[in-house]
Write an enzyme that holds these catalytic residues in place. Structure first.
Site: not given
Ligand SMILES: Cc1cc2nc3c(=O)[nH]c(=O)nc-3n(C[C@H](O)[C@H](O)[C@H](O)COP(=O)(O)OP(=O)(O)OC[C@H]3O[C@@H](n4cnc5c(N)ncnc54)[C@H](O)[C@@H]3O)c2cc1C
Length: 593
Positions: A435
């Site tokens: 989220e």
């Molecule tokens: C068990 C699980 C259930 C999930 N369920 C769902 C679901 O039901 N539906 C769905 O759509 N997704 C779901 N997700 C996905 C989840 O919402 C994303 O993993 C999350 O939003 C982060 O995206 P990412 O993993 O691509 O990380 P990234 O976007 O690559 O981010 C990596 C890190 O960089 C930081 N970051 C990124 N951009 C910036 C910025 N501009 N400034 C500062 N920091 C930044 C983030 O805070 C994070 O710590 C789920 C994930 C898991 C592991």
């Protein structure tokens, strides 16, 4: 096996002594008399304790499995899901016209804490359905609402939210999933979504996926994203289920926690979908779901902390180690129980003062959502929008920390699976990530929400704290010293940080963003400080009014005193960090890491 006791008494205290819900003018709140909410919470508590809690460890150890394209949930989940449906728990706060019970959101939130605290992985199937149904309710046409909502409210069909793709989670403007218009009002959706919670399972006849995708030729980036309804089985005109849609599960992710929830890779291969809301306004529509979902995730932080805390207390009273330095408390035994030791007390007080403060914060937040939706109150809408990243980010960070603290009370046994404490830590960890990862919540708070509507909502928050202190201060010296003065000081720190961002962030935005995480935490502490000042006031009033349960109210005041004295001063440290700006944070070149 761990225990779970439904915290209904504390919920009743917050609803009636603190928030005084039945006296509120929010439509529907007049029905929330103590007897009524007590009966609902007691029943929900029984479901949590007797049905969901026994399946928590089962879900963790068995997990979900994918066989021949079908996802199977752990033993007992299907039966428990039936019981939830039969009990009407799935549509508690949904409109009656779609089969719900139309109770205020604050009731759904209180019940949700117990369901999530007893079994987070299980409760997510229903939670995501609730979020998807809310998005259809807010943005769907009448035909869409009639077609999907009755079965979603009853959880005959469940829902999902599909945002994340392999190359983008936070930066959704990079999304590649495509939606080709077919000329008949439908679209062909193609692409891959990953990490989709409850993406597939064996507990419902149909799954209604809400999928973000780009219509070719639309605006670049995030402005070109639209939201679609993509059912697993196409729903015929007469409401019966038709052919299987072009959506399949690629795999189930192996993960750290919430094993009982199926986290799926979803492949959309020219699946038929229908636009939900307007073209290219997908993020707006999805945000309806995400604000609610973020409050729900904040609640997961609280619920796991509460469950872990309950077990830590039992253990601390039972485990005999060492002697009380001020004199033996169990002289006939070989040693005293852990709970005599000040450091264990400090640990348990951290947990207790967090969970009770967080519960008040979440339920207060839920009343704002009710106010915004049921009374169309724009100020309440603005305030909850400001506080949503704080509820999500602060409560999940702290909630996770508290599960670690609870584990610590067990010493080595906390690390051993047999005692069940590591599951709370593992399950709580995800709430800091999904989220919108917590760093992004902090970015949203400082980069967007502070300045929203000309800063009106943050000013309203400060004004609220100020009036509370003015109205309730100056009457009782002990209360002023323990509650009003620390709250004023913490609120002053928060304002100083906001001022720093305004002045220094203009010169260099990195000065603001290097402090955003600290700001989110100090905001959270001020909110919990405000909650504790209100709870202590309510407890004092109850005692002055001759309440019979003296111990409960005195414990409340003493727990609040701990929070104000030992937790709230963190705002000064956060302010000091913020005021150093980006200098040390950004000093290294990327190559120097
Ligand atoms: C068990 C699980 C259930 C999930 N369920 C769902 C679901 O039901 N539906 C769905 O759509 N997704 C779901 N997700 C996905 C989840 O919402 C994303 O993993 C999350 O939003 C982060 O995206 P990412 O993993 O691509 O990380 P990234 O976007 O690559 O981010 C990596 C890190 O960089 C930081 N970051 C990124 N951009 C910036 C910025 N501009 N400034 C500062 N920091 C930044 C983030 O805070 C994070 O710590 C789920 C994930 C898991 C592991």
């Amino acid at each position: 096996m761990p225990v779970y006791n439904a915290p209904t008494k504390d919920m009743q205290f917050i609803l009636h002594d603190v928030l005084k819900v039945s006296q509120s003018d929010i439509p529907g709140y007049d029905e929330l008399e103590a007897e009524f909410t007590g009966a609902v919470l007691e029943e929900a508590g029984k479901v949590a304790t007797n049905v969901l809690h026994p399946l928590n460890v089962v879900g963790d150890t068995e997990g979900c499995r994918l066989e021949n394209g079908i996802v199977y949930t752990p033993t007992g989940f299907k039966d428990a899901f039936e019981q939830m449906k039969e009990g009407g728990w799935t549509g508690l706060d949904m409109p009656e016209e779609y089969g719900g019970q139309n109770m205020p959101y604050v009731m759904g939130t209180a019940v949700g804490e117990m369901f999530s605290g007893s079994n987070q992985a299980f409760t997510m199937y229903q939670g995501l359905t609730h979020g998807a149904a809310s998005a259809i309710l807010a943005h769907g046409s009448d035909a869409q609402k009639n077609r999907y909502l009755p079965n979603m409210v009853s959880c005959e069909w469940t829902g999902t939210m599909n945002l994340t793709e392999p190359h983008c989670g936070t930066d959704l403007g990079l999304m590649r999933t495509k939606a080709e218009p077919q000329g008949d009002g439908s679209y062909k959706i193609s692409g891959q979504k990953i990490f989709i919670s409850a993406g597939d399972h064996d507990m419902a006849d149909n799954i209604i996926h809400l999928v973000l995708a780009k219509i070719p030729g639309g605006p670049e980036g995030i402005k070109g994203v639209s939201l679609f309804i993509v059912p697993k089985f196409i729903v015929n005109e007469d409401g019966s289920l038709g052919e299987r849609n072009g959506v399949s599960v690629g795999k189930i992710e192996e993960k750290m926690g919430i094993h009982g929830n199926s986290t799926c890779v979803m492949n959309y291969d020219e699946a038929t979908g229908w636009l939900l809301g307007e073209e290219h306004k997908g993020m707006r529509a999805m945000f309806t779901m995400m604000n609610e979902a973020r409050l729900g995730v904040g609640m997961q932080g609280l619920s796991q902390a509460e469950a872990a805390y309950q077990n830590a207390v039992e253990y601390a009273k039972d485990r005999l180690q060492g002697r009380d330095v001020t004199g033996a408390k169990n002289p006939d035994g070989p040693a005293d129980p852990l709970i005599v030791h000040p450091d264990i007390r400090r640990n348990l007080m951290d947990q207790k003062s967090f969970t009770e403060g967080a519960r008040a914060f979440i339920l207060w937040g839920a009343t704002m959502i009710d106010k915004a939706h049921r009374s169309d109150d724009k100020d309440a809408d603005g305030l909850i929008s400001l506080l949503t990243p704080v509820i999500k980010g602060f409560l999940t960070d702290e909630g996770y920390d508290m599960t670690v603290q609870a584990q610590q009370v067990y010493g080595g046994h906390g690390y051993i699976e047999e005692w069940g404490m590591s599951q709370y830590t593992r399950d709580a960890r995800i709430a800091m990530i999904y989220e919108g990862a917590n760093g992004v919540q902090a970015l949203d708070l400082v980069g967007r929400k502070l300045a929203q509507d000309g800063g009106k909502h943050v000013m309203a928050f400060f004004e609220m704290v100020k009036s509370f202190c003015k109205e309730n201060g100056g009457q009782n010296e002990a209360y002023d010293k323990a509650f009003i003065e620390p709250l004023k000081a913490a609120s002053k720190d928060l304002q100083a940080a906001g001022m720093y961002f305004m002045q220094e962030g203009m010169k260099n935005p990195n000065n603001a963003l290097s402090g955003s995480y600290d700001f989110m935490h100090m905001f959270g502490h001020v909110c919990l400080g405000l909650m504790w000042a209100q709870m202590a006031k309510a407890a004092r009033d109850a005692l002055d009014g001759g309440a019979s349960d003296k111990e409960f109210y005195e414990t409340k005041i003493n727990t609040g005193r701990f929070y104000m004295a030992r937790r709230l001063p963190a705002t000064a440290m956060h302010l000091a960090r913020i005021q150093t700006g980006a200098d040390t944070v950004m000093a290294l070149d990327a190559a120097s890491f």
